[in-house]
Design a protein around this motif. Sequence first.
Motif, PDB file in Angstrom:
ATOM      1  N   ARG A   5      33.625  59.849  75.101  1.00  0.00           N
ATOM      2  CA  ARG A   5      34.319  58.756  74.433  1.00  0.00           C
ATOM      3  C   ARG A   5      34.008  57.458  75.157  1.00  0.00           C
ATOM      4  O   ARG A   5      33.907  57.431  76.376  1.00  0.00           O
ATOM      5  N   SER A   6      33.921  56.407  74.378  1.00  0.00           N
ATOM      6  CA  SER A   6      33.779  55.104  75.009  1.00  0.00           C
ATOM      7  C   SER A   6      35.144  54.678  75.530  1.00  0.00           C
ATOM      8  O   SER A   6      36.180  55.117  75.024  1.00  0.00           O
ATOM      9  N   PRO A   7      35.164  53.845  76.553  1.00  0.00           N
ATOM     10  CA  PRO A   7      36.458  53.416  77.102  1.00  0.00           C
ATOM     11  C   PRO A   7      37.264  52.648  76.056  1.00  0.00           C
ATOM     12  O   PRO A   7      36.699  51.974  75.185  1.00  0.00           O
ATOM     13  N   LEU A   8      38.572  52.766  76.163  1.00  0.00           N
ATOM     14  CA  LEU A   8      39.447  52.065  75.230  1.00  0.00           C
ATOM     15  C   LEU A   8      39.397  50.569  75.481  1.00  0.00           C
ATOM     16  O   LEU A   8      39.305  50.127  76.624  1.00  0.00           O
ATOM     17  N   THR A   9      39.494  49.822  74.405  1.00  0.00           N
ATOM     18  CA  THR A   9      39.595  48.371  74.540  1.00  0.00           C
ATOM     19  C   THR A   9      40.981  48.034  75.083  1.00  0.00           C
ATOM     20  O   THR A   9      41.912  48.832  74.959  1.00  0.00           O
ATOM     21  N   ARG A  12      43.576  48.531  72.450  1.00  0.00           N
ATOM     22  CA  ARG A  12      43.893  49.934  72.179  1.00  0.00           C
ATOM     23  C   ARG A  12      44.760  50.509  73.297  1.00  0.00           C
ATOM     24  O   ARG A  12      45.676  51.290  73.042  1.00  0.00           O
ATOM     25  N   GLU A  13      44.458  50.149  74.545  1.00  0.00           N
ATOM     26  CA  GLU A  13      45.275  50.621  75.668  1.00  0.00           C
ATOM     27  C   GLU A  13      46.707  50.122  75.530  1.00  0.00           C
ATOM     28  O   GLU A  13      47.663  50.872  75.769  1.00  0.00           O
ATOM     29  N   SER A  15      48.244  49.293  72.720  1.00  0.00           N
ATOM     30  CA  SER A  15      48.858  50.013  71.598  1.00  0.00           C
ATOM     31  C   SER A  15      49.244  51.430  72.009  1.00  0.00           C
ATOM     32  O   SER A  15      50.317  51.918  71.645  1.00  0.00           O
ATOM     33  N   LEU A  16      48.380  52.084  72.764  1.00  0.00           N
ATOM     34  CA  LEU A  16      48.673  53.437  73.213  1.00  0.00           C
ATOM     35  C   LEU A  16      49.901  53.452  74.124  1.00  0.00           C
ATOM     36  O   LEU A  16      50.774  54.322  73.986  1.00  0.00           O
ATOM     37  N   ASP A  63      43.185  43.781  65.832  1.00  0.00           N
ATOM     38  CA  ASP A  63      42.002  44.315  66.509  1.00  0.00           C
ATOM     39  C   ASP A  63      40.916  44.652  65.486  1.00  0.00           C
ATOM     40  O   ASP A  63      39.743  44.338  65.694  1.00  0.00           O
TER      41      ASP A  63
END
Length: 98
Positions: A5-9, A12-13, A15-16, A63
Amino acid sequence: MIETRSPLTPAREKSLARLKRIEGQVRGIGRMLEDDRYCIDVLTQLSAVKSALAAVEGEILRDHAGHCVAHAIESGDAVAQKAKMDELIGLLAKHYRL
């Protein structure tokens, strides 16, 4: 084949992290029901969860518009542009019952 997986933006981090807090809120509401807490208190917490989910939704929408839609526009590919705009309009129409 192993999928990486590519690292989260950062968006996104963020939001998570919000979703994890919301998950805790929802579990708390479940405990409130188990403890037979006052209905207005439960409803207040449900309203807070809905507001928190709306904030996450808005962040993900920003986003998407800032990256996915912008990328289609910058590409100059008219088909990709139309597809992204149709996708976005469809989502908004469904969400707002347009």
